[in-house]
Design a protein around this motif. Sequence first.
Motif, PDB file in Angstrom:
ATOM      1  N   ALA A  23      60.494  -8.176   8.203  1.00  0.00           N
ATOM      2  CA  ALA A  23      60.282  -9.357   9.030  1.00  0.00           C
ATOM      3  C   ALA A  23      60.078 -10.542   8.105  1.00  0.00           C
ATOM      4  CB  ALA A  23      58.921  -9.111  10.068  1.00  0.00           C
ATOM      5  N   ARG A  24      60.427 -11.802   8.589  1.00  0.00           N
ATOM      6  CA  ARG A  24      60.247 -12.782   7.565  1.00  0.00           C
ATOM      7  C   ARG A  24      59.198 -13.656   8.269  1.00  0.00           C
ATOM      8  NH1 ARG A  24      62.862 -15.232   3.086  1.00  0.00           N
ATOM      9  NH2 ARG A  24      62.489 -17.237   2.779  1.00  0.00           N
ATOM     10  N   ARG A  25      57.956 -13.897   7.596  1.00  0.00           N
ATOM     11  CA  ARG A  25      57.257 -14.878   8.011  1.00  0.00           C
ATOM     12  C   ARG A  25      56.748 -15.988   7.032  1.00  0.00           C
ATOM     13  NH1 ARG A  25      55.303  -9.661   9.439  1.00  0.00           N
ATOM     14  NH2 ARG A  25      55.027  -9.403  11.696  1.00  0.00           N
ATOM     15  N   GLY A  26      56.885 -17.112   7.181  1.00  0.00           N
ATOM     16  CA  GLY A  26      56.891 -18.153   6.244  1.00  0.00           C
ATOM     17  C   GLY A  26      57.875 -18.010   5.302  1.00  0.00           C
ATOM     18  N   GLU A  27      57.658 -17.888   4.002  1.00  0.00           N
ATOM     19  CA  GLU A  27      58.607 -18.178   2.939  1.00  0.00           C
ATOM     20  C   GLU A  27      59.183 -16.666   2.492  1.00  0.00           C
ATOM     21  OE1 GLU A  27      60.593 -20.614   2.142  1.00  0.00           O
ATOM     22  OE2 GLU A  27      59.234 -21.685   3.807  1.00  0.00           O
ATOM     23  N   ALA A  28      58.563 -15.593   2.908  1.00  0.00           N
ATOM     24  CA  ALA A  28      58.849 -14.089   2.191  1.00  0.00           C
ATOM     25  C   ALA A  28      59.183 -13.206   3.497  1.00  0.00           C
ATOM     26  CB  ALA A  28      57.343 -13.793   1.258  1.00  0.00           C
ATOM     27  N   TRP A  29      60.051 -12.213   2.922  1.00  0.00           N
ATOM     28  CA  TRP A  29      60.193 -11.033   3.905  1.00  0.00           C
ATOM     29  C   TRP A  29      59.293  -9.934   3.364  1.00  0.00           C
ATOM     30  CZ3 TRP A  29      63.816 -11.147   7.185  1.00  0.00           C
ATOM     31  CH2 TRP A  29      64.986 -11.953   6.911  1.00  0.00           C
ATOM     32  N   GLU A  30      58.703  -9.170   4.640  1.00  0.00           N
ATOM     33  CA  GLU A  30      57.851  -8.178   4.518  1.00  0.00           C
ATOM     34  C   GLU A  30      58.684  -6.961   5.108  1.00  0.00           C
ATOM     35  OE1 GLU A  30      54.758  -9.174   6.654  1.00  0.00           O
ATOM     36  OE2 GLU A  30      54.070 -11.212   5.501  1.00  0.00           O
ATOM     37  N   PRO A  31      58.738  -5.652   4.338  1.00  0.00           N
ATOM     38  CA  PRO A  31      59.072  -4.500   5.058  1.00  0.00           C
ATOM     39  C   PRO A  31      58.403  -4.276   6.283  1.00  0.00           C
ATOM     40  CG  PRO A  31      58.072  -4.080   2.829  1.00  0.00           C
ATOM     41  CD  PRO A  31      58.118  -5.453   3.128  1.00  0.00           C
TER      42      PRO A  31
ATOM     43  N   THR B 270      70.419 -24.015   4.509  1.00  0.00           N
ATOM     44  CA  THR B 270      69.984 -23.518   3.026  1.00  0.00           C
ATOM     45  C   THR B 270      70.074 -22.070   3.063  1.00  0.00           C
ATOM     46  OG1 THR B 270      68.789 -25.749   2.549  1.00  0.00           O
ATOM     47  CG2 THR B 270      68.303 -23.564   1.232  1.00  0.00           C
ATOM     48  N   PRO B 271      70.762 -21.402   2.016  1.00  0.00           N
ATOM     49  CA  PRO B 271      70.699 -20.099   1.814  1.00  0.00           C
ATOM     50  C   PRO B 271      69.175 -19.451   1.507  1.00  0.00           C
ATOM     51  CG  PRO B 271      72.567 -20.811   0.617  1.00  0.00           C
ATOM     52  CD  PRO B 271      71.761 -22.010   0.961  1.00  0.00           C
ATOM     53  N   ILE B 272      68.805 -18.328   2.090  1.00  0.00           N
ATOM     54  CA  ILE B 272      67.597 -17.746   1.661  1.00  0.00           C
ATOM     55  C   ILE B 272      68.128 -16.382   1.028  1.00  0.00           C
ATOM     56  CG2 ILE B 272      66.315 -18.945   3.197  1.00  0.00           C
ATOM     57  CD1 ILE B 272      65.817 -16.515   4.985  1.00  0.00           C
ATOM     58  N   ASP B 273      66.948 -15.812   0.124  1.00  0.00           N
ATOM     59  CA  ASP B 273      67.213 -14.614  -0.313  1.00  0.00           C
ATOM     60  C   ASP B 273      67.336 -13.272   0.618  1.00  0.00           C
ATOM     61  OD1 ASP B 273      67.227 -15.652  -2.863  1.00  0.00           O
ATOM     62  OD2 ASP B 273      65.083 -15.301  -3.308  1.00  0.00           O
ATOM     63  N   PRO B 274      68.337 -12.351   0.247  1.00  0.00           N
ATOM     64  CA  PRO B 274      68.348 -11.226   1.342  1.00  0.00           C
ATOM     65  C   PRO B 274      66.903 -10.351   1.251  1.00  0.00           C
ATOM     66  CG  PRO B 274      69.445 -10.700  -0.912  1.00  0.00           C
ATOM     67  CD  PRO B 274      68.836 -12.105  -1.043  1.00  0.00           C
ATOM     68  N   PRO B 275      66.663  -9.649   2.270  1.00  0.00           N
ATOM     69  CA  PRO B 275      65.487  -8.839   2.364  1.00  0.00           C
ATOM     70  C   PRO B 275      65.275  -8.085   1.312  1.00  0.00           C
ATOM     71  CG  PRO B 275      66.491  -8.932   4.420  1.00  0.00           C
ATOM     72  CD  PRO B 275      67.528  -9.362   3.574  1.00  0.00           C
ATOM     73  N   ALA B 276      66.204  -7.376   0.770  1.00  0.00           N
ATOM     74  CA  ALA B 276      66.276  -6.400  -0.559  1.00  0.00           C
ATOM     75  C   ALA B 276      67.501  -6.665  -1.237  1.00  0.00           C
ATOM     76  CB  ALA B 276      66.209  -4.987   0.178  1.00  0.00           C
ATOM     77  N   LYS B 277      67.493  -6.556  -2.409  1.00  0.00           N
ATOM     78  CA  LYS B 277      68.389  -6.991  -3.389  1.00  0.00           C
ATOM     79  C   LYS B 277      69.662  -5.957  -3.035  1.00  0.00           C
ATOM     80  CE  LYS B 277      69.720  -7.057  -8.246  1.00  0.00           C
ATOM     81  NZ  LYS B 277      69.299  -6.711  -9.635  1.00  0.00           N
ATOM     82  N   GLY B 278      70.635  -6.961  -2.923  1.00  0.00           N
ATOM     83  CA  GLY B 278      71.934  -6.452  -2.514  1.00  0.00           C
ATOM     84  C   GLY B 278      72.181  -6.085  -1.106  1.00  0.00           C
TER      85      GLY B 278
END
Length: 542
Positions: A366-374, A334-342
């Motif tokens: 860093a992706r922890r769980g369902e979200a990216w963090e800078p 399943t595709p996931i959203d990129p860390p930042a738009k574009g």
Amino acid sequence: MIRRRAWWGLGGLVMAMAGCGPAPAPQAADGPRAEAAAEGPGASGTAGAAGAAGASSAVGAVGAAGGVKADEAPTPAPPPRSVFTPVAQVPAEIDLRLHPVEGALLVSTINLMTPEGEQIASAVGVLKDGKIEFPKRLHLPGWWVAVTGVHGRYPDQLDLIATGTTGRTGIAEHYVLGAQGWVRRVSDQGLSFTGVARMGSSLVGLAGPTMMGVPKFITLRGPRVGLTITPAPKKRPCRGWEAPLPYPEAEVRPRAFGATRDGTALSYGDGCSGESALEVWKPGEKGATLLPVPALIEGQSPDDALTLILPGPGEGEAWIVDGGVLHYKGGEPTPIDPPAKGAHVLTASAAPDGTLWAIADGALFARRGEAWEPAPLPDGVKAQDVAVGSDGAVWVAAGGAILKHGGAGEAAGAAPGTLQLQQGPPPKSRANRPIPRAGGPKCPQNLVVLYTFSKTAPDDYDFPLTRKALKGRTEFSPARFVVTRDRGQRFFAAFVPSWDLAKKLQERIKTDVQGSTPQIVCAEPEVVRDLKLDLKTGEVAR
């Protein structure tokens, strides 16, 4: 685990293709010693802060006139503090790949110039007392060997996989570290390692063909794993070739190989339809299941993006990285959203706790769980590579230095304040220079690579045998015949407007010019000379 994109460009690709078929004649079919190319976190809002300051000044003026204390202009928030510590300096122009193993941080590079002025084609270094050292024991044999991965324990039990070259073809290479240096255990011409996976007590690599042929499993350590590659169908087209195929092929031509934590093996690459596909071997099963893969990003992946399969947070999970990121879970990608738009993910590494660390356009996330963090870096430097060790230490190459966060213990780094981080973009990766992909119906520019020049061939050589073979063949008039150059090597090639015409030209030259094995690639190399042919007469138009 990973696949480092091959480093040798068009020349290496054309050379590698020769390794998949019969060896060409030692002399060029069309010229003096000219060999056939059978291988042929965003801006701080300055304008907004200035506007707020102006508004506050106005309020302050009114307040002062009315005897009320003026509000102060809001102070912009300081940038977030980085948790990464510089531990070693490296020259900014060196392109380093990071390889944390048990007992050490290793790095690899190509074209290394030592302080003594010695040029080393390929070398492995080790972090020691705040410095990266490149001892002679860790210099790699051969010419321009690009390291794909290093696994094991330093200094007495290491497995290294790489792509090398003989000057004619690419080589999938496996080395172990001995008392005197690297010892080559595997050397397979025409193949390159797409990754390594830990499967039970075995360490297994998958070597894929540079252009044509069937992938091959190679057991590096432990018992042999008897997995079978799914063959391409014989009665329907595959990657633009009509059935029957002109050479043995697999259903999936791999670009990355890895495994989940429970031992499910995954091969990601190009399916027969030309779309991305996933080949999955579940634990205990020798045959694979094929899955279509949704598009990760729109358009082409950046040239310096790596293609990777990394273990995910759960037993049966994996990350598939190819410009974007797929999450393989429950038997589905399943595709996931990129860390930042574009943003495009250029490289990534998975931590033991399941965190995915990724570099997107020079920034670390860093992706922890369902979200990216800078994950901010010191002084806002741009990241070049990231790798996570088995102890959880996160290593980053950035700003001409090695940075570290976490892990079992503190790194034996340089004295505080002695490292100077350097601003600007990281150096372009030479080790990751991509191979032009195979030609096909969906390629925007098919190139038929006809011959390589020998070192003694004159610059104005006009290929009389090729011209003889094309005399009267005016159907090839839409082709543009050129001399191209890649990494100092010259090639005679033809840009063609369609896949069908490319195949016809390939077959014509292969049939009529003895010893030639032209190949079709999807590429737009540097053109150094146009060769204008009058196909009616077979002469060069002056």
